[in-house]
Design an enzyme around this catalytic site. Sequence first.
Site, short mmCIF file in Angstrom:
data_model
loop_
_atom_site.label_atom_id
_atom_site.label_comp_id
_atom_site.label_asym_id
_atom_site.label_seq_id
_atom_site.Cartn_x
_atom_site.Cartn_y
_atom_site.Cartn_z
N LYS A 106 30.91 43.80 36.07
CA LYS A 106 30.88 45.23 35.75
C LYS A 106 31.77 45.47 34.54
O LYS A 106 32.91 45.01 34.50
CB LYS A 106 31.38 46.02 36.97
N HIS A 108 32.70 48.53 33.38
CA HIS A 108 33.37 49.82 33.39
C HIS A 108 34.08 50.00 34.73
O HIS A 108 33.93 49.18 35.63
CB HIS A 108 32.36 50.95 33.16
#
Length: 225
Positions: A106, A108
């Site tokens: 991921k 963010h």
Amino acid sequence: MTQSKENLKSEFIQFAVDAEVIRFGEFVTKAGRTSPYFFNAGLFNDGTNLGKIANFYAQTLLDSGVEFDMLFGPAYKGITLASATAVALANKGRNVPFAYNRKEAKDHGEGGTIVGAKLQGKIVIVDDVISAGTSVRESVELIRASGATPAAVLIALDRMERVGSDDQLSAHSAVQEVSRAYGIPVIAIANLNDLFACLSAENADEKLAHYKNAVAAYRQRYGAI
């Protein structure tokens, strides 16, 4: 009253058959073999059955005597199995953290590939079965990279099949090769021998007993010692 290990195995097999997670017929495996049975843990797909399978995982782990500090579930099936097993362990008085990985990092928010508790201490990897051992290898690498220690692999069913092509069969099963490669035990709720014992029992359902010879022949051809 505590279930004996043998009773736990036979109860699990019966439960998996009743839930149609173990099915009989003709199925082509990832290795291209025609198998008389198929196990699909993805079919533990409602609250009642997930709770039951988690209880089998938890009790099997506790009975194994393996020392552990937390659970890890490889994406994707292992995510649900590890989290449900953590709940079942807590209900048995053993509250431990759990974590799982994303297939893709991921970029963010909290970022990274690991979700859940920090990987630390002795960790049990929870999955459905071991075929090629790819998810175990990736899990072991993640755990060791975090400075933690893989303690064991916990699976539902050990098919006890030798790996390799028909003309180059290994002497060992996928489970045995994983255990040898990483120096950790692989703990299964039940295995092919337990399944065969249920099919061979005097009180076995006639429809299931019908597949006994096919399973026996398959075990004779591909079974690991």
